[in-house]
Design a protein around this motif. Structure first.
Motif, PDB file in Angstrom:
ATOM      1  N   PHE A 150     -31.599  64.306  18.867  1.00 27.71           N
ATOM      2  CA  PHE A 150     -32.712  65.013  19.930  1.00 27.71           C
ATOM      3  C   PHE A 150     -34.008  64.073  19.598  1.00 27.71           C
ATOM      4  O   PHE A 150     -34.567  63.829  18.486  1.00 27.71           O
ATOM      5  N   LYS A 151     -34.683  63.590  20.393  1.00 26.58           N
ATOM      6  CA  LYS A 151     -35.971  62.910  20.558  1.00 26.58           C
ATOM      7  C   LYS A 151     -35.770  61.739  19.630  1.00 26.58           C
ATOM      8  O   LYS A 151     -36.905  61.368  18.905  1.00 26.58           O
ATOM      9  N   LEU A 152     -34.765  60.882  19.635  1.00 27.85           N
ATOM     10  CA  LEU A 152     -34.584  59.851  18.544  1.00 27.85           C
ATOM     11  C   LEU A 152     -36.068  58.742  19.055  1.00 27.85           C
ATOM     12  O   LEU A 152     -36.451  58.334  17.790  1.00 27.85           O
ATOM     13  N   LYS A 153     -36.212  58.402  20.056  1.00 32.29           N
ATOM     14  CA  LYS A 153     -37.042  57.481  20.317  1.00 32.29           C
ATOM     15  C   LYS A 153     -38.573  57.871  19.693  1.00 32.29           C
ATOM     16  O   LYS A 153     -39.081  57.022  19.033  1.00 32.29           O
ATOM     17  N   GLU A 154     -38.608  59.082  20.017  1.00 32.93           N
ATOM     18  CA  GLU A 154     -40.158  59.546  19.596  1.00 32.93           C
ATOM     19  C   GLU A 154     -40.182  59.501  17.957  1.00 32.93           C
ATOM     20  O   GLU A 154     -41.064  59.303  17.364  1.00 32.93           O
ATOM     21  N   HIS A 155     -39.064  59.825  17.234  1.00 32.97           N
ATOM     22  CA  HIS A 155     -39.100  59.511  15.761  1.00 32.97           C
ATOM     23  C   HIS A 155     -39.235  58.315  15.549  1.00 32.97           C
ATOM     24  O   HIS A 155     -39.905  58.040  14.292  1.00 32.97           O
ATOM     25  N   PHE A 202     -40.637  58.082   5.835  1.00 33.97           N
ATOM     26  CA  PHE A 202     -39.396  58.797   6.256  1.00 33.97           C
ATOM     27  C   PHE A 202     -39.557  59.550   7.530  1.00 33.97           C
ATOM     28  O   PHE A 202     -40.737  59.828   8.117  1.00 33.97           O
ATOM     29  N   GLU A 203     -38.370  59.838   8.188  1.00 28.63           N
ATOM     30  CA  GLU A 203     -38.158  60.801   9.316  1.00 28.63           C
ATOM     31  C   GLU A 203     -37.061  61.802   9.218  1.00 28.63           C
ATOM     32  O   GLU A 203     -36.341  61.521   8.438  1.00 28.63           O
ATOM     33  N   GLY A 204     -37.339  62.992   9.520  1.00 31.96           N
ATOM     34  CA  GLY A 204     -36.220  64.081   9.450  1.00 31.96           C
ATOM     35  C   GLY A 204     -35.711  64.226  10.929  1.00 31.96           C
ATOM     36  O   GLY A 204     -36.926  64.471  11.725  1.00 31.96           O
ATOM     37  N   ILE A 205     -34.745  63.890  11.242  1.00 36.67           N
ATOM     38  CA  ILE A 205     -34.198  63.937  12.679  1.00 36.67           C
ATOM     39  C   ILE A 205     -32.953  64.774  13.037  1.00 36.67           C
ATOM     40  O   ILE A 205     -32.097  65.056  11.951  1.00 36.67           O
ATOM     41  N   TYR A 259     -28.197  66.840  10.488  1.00 29.66           N
ATOM     42  CA  TYR A 259     -29.479  66.279  10.269  1.00 29.66           C
ATOM     43  C   TYR A 259     -29.731  64.887   9.435  1.00 29.66           C
ATOM     44  O   TYR A 259     -28.807  64.682   8.702  1.00 29.66           O
ATOM     45  N   ILE A 260     -30.581  63.949  10.095  1.00 30.01           N
ATOM     46  CA  ILE A 260     -30.589  62.731   9.910  1.00 30.01           C
ATOM     47  C   ILE A 260     -31.664  62.547   8.895  1.00 30.01           C
ATOM     48  O   ILE A 260     -32.799  63.004   9.496  1.00 30.01           O
ATOM     49  N   ARG A 261     -31.675  61.819   7.729  1.00 28.15           N
ATOM     50  CA  ARG A 261     -32.679  61.660   6.810  1.00 28.15           C
ATOM     51  C   ARG A 261     -32.741  60.101   6.808  1.00 28.15           C
ATOM     52  O   ARG A 261     -32.158  59.503   6.442  1.00 28.15           O
ATOM     53  N   LEU A 262     -33.874  59.515   7.354  1.00 30.28           N
ATOM     54  CA  LEU A 262     -34.168  57.996   7.500  1.00 30.28           C
ATOM     55  C   LEU A 262     -35.339  57.861   6.748  1.00 30.28           C
ATOM     56  O   LEU A 262     -36.255  58.372   6.745  1.00 30.28           O
ATOM     57  N   MET A 263     -35.252  56.907   5.544  1.00 34.64           N
ATOM     58  CA  MET A 263     -36.067  56.431   4.732  1.00 34.64           C
ATOM     59  C   MET A 263     -36.416  54.779   4.970  1.00 34.64           C
ATOM     60  O   MET A 263     -35.412  54.116   5.129  1.00 34.64           O
ATOM     61  N   VAL A 264     -37.627  54.276   4.934  1.00 33.10           N
ATOM     62  CA  VAL A 264     -37.807  52.941   4.576  1.00 33.10           C
ATOM     63  C   VAL A 264     -38.809  52.776   3.525  1.00 33.10           C
ATOM     64  O   VAL A 264     -39.896  53.552   3.317  1.00 33.10           O
ATOM     65  N   THR A 265     -38.207  52.344   2.224  1.00 33.89           N
ATOM     66  CA  THR A 265     -38.835  52.077   1.110  1.00 33.89           C
ATOM     67  C   THR A 265     -39.556  50.913   0.925  1.00 33.89           C
ATOM     68  O   THR A 265     -39.077  49.772   1.791  1.00 33.89           O
TER      69      THR A 265
END
Ligand code: PXG
Length: 290
Positions: free
Chosen positions: A42-47, A31-34, A86-92
């Motif tokens: 903010f810093k989307l590419k880095e996430h 996951f990522e917290g963005i 706040y964006i919570r992105l997950m790849v399961t």
């Protein structure tokens, strides 16, 4: 709220994952917290870079390209009219059968939630946090590397429980060698004279994106940056201490294990870095709206 699941939007009441998803069964996923500030991510590419590094480390094939993943995040923000959030992105690993074997999971799932987050009450940003060292040590990098932002966060959750049981909001986690690693959801920094010090990545810390940003801002401000192994003694004798993370942003620490840090109040260098950080988050990032 509209939740993105595998390219479609679902209302939050109908956004569901299977009980056979290995993300749930085994914590097999990443996951990522963005954050979004002022209509920009903010810093989307880095996430997304870090998401792909985590995926590589666990042999998970992200079903979208890097560019498509960036677009999916921005689109989900737009669909939810997010300006600050706040964006919570997950790849399961996706739906599989009982049993660990990830090869039984045919299709990884992408889930994106765009919402709000408030990790600590606003007063803590003014007066600073009191934190404690906890017994649970940070995962060994040779066992489950903390660089992987995996859906298995029990190591951190156990430390968080120990902190809250001890009456504190956050925990200092040591590694198996007894050096300072990080906190449960934040990297840790100390200021000593004109030096800004933070544990090296080899101490078992997440490659924090806020950590990187703060190091750049500190360099601009004329501080010397160091990444030595730190002991609790180094923390106790610091002039200032603060934590960094996407969720927490920059938050001062004023007491560790009963020892006041510096004057026992948020320090001047920390306050200046907080201002620089907010100025940066306000003006940079991937635009959500044209
Ligand atoms: N260490 C750990 C273990 C983390 O989970 C950080 C450091 C800071 O990294 P970034 O890249 O965010 O500067 C994290 C990030 C939450 C939440 O929901 C946790 C994080 C970020 C956003 C939200 O508790 N942790």
């Amino acid at each position: 709220m509209k939740i993105h699941i595998d390219g479609k939007y679902y209302d939050e009441r109908t956004a569901k994952v299977s009980v056979f998803d290995h993300g749930l069964l085994y914590g097999d996923g990443i996951f990522e917290g963005i954050r979004a500030y002022n209509g920009r991510v903010f810093k989307l590419k880095e996430h997304i870079d870090r998401l792909f590094y985590s995926a590589k480390a666990i042999l998970l094939k992200v079903p979208l390209s890097h560019a498509a993943m960036m677009k999916a995040v921005v689109d989900t923000c737009r669909a939810n009219k997010i300006r600050d959030g706040y964006i919570r992105l997950m790849v399961t690993r996706g739906v599989g059968t009982l049993g660990l074997n990830p090869n039984r999971c045919k299709k990884p799932s992408v889930i994106i939630i765009a919402d709000k987050i408030q990790l600590y009450p606003p007063s803590y940003y003014k007066k600073g946090l009191t934190i404690i060292t906890v017994p649970t040590v940070r995962n060994l990098h040779s066992a489950l590397n903390p660089a992987i932002k995996s859906l298995n966060y029990l190591n951190n959750i156990l430390a968080k429980i120990e902190a809250t049981n001890g009456g504190c909001e956050e925990a200092v986690m040591l590694n198996a060698e007894g050096y300072v690693s990080e906190c449960t959801g934040d990297n840790i920094f100390i200021v000593k004279g004109k030096q800004l010090l933070t544990p090296p990545l080899s101490a078992g810390t997440l490659y924090g994106i806020t950590r990187e940003v703060v190091m750049d801002l500190a360099r601009e401000a004329g501080l010397t940056i160091g990444e030595p192994n730190l002991t609790r003694y180094d923390l106790f004798n610091a002039d200032e201490c603060f934590l960094t993370g996407t969720g927490a942003e920059l938050i001062p620490v004023v007491k560790i294990d009963g020892r006041p840090i510096g004057t026992g109040r948020p320090g001047r260098t920390t306050k200046r870095l907080v201002e620089q950080y907010h100025a940066l988050t306000n003006r940079s990032g991937e635009p959500i709206y044209d």
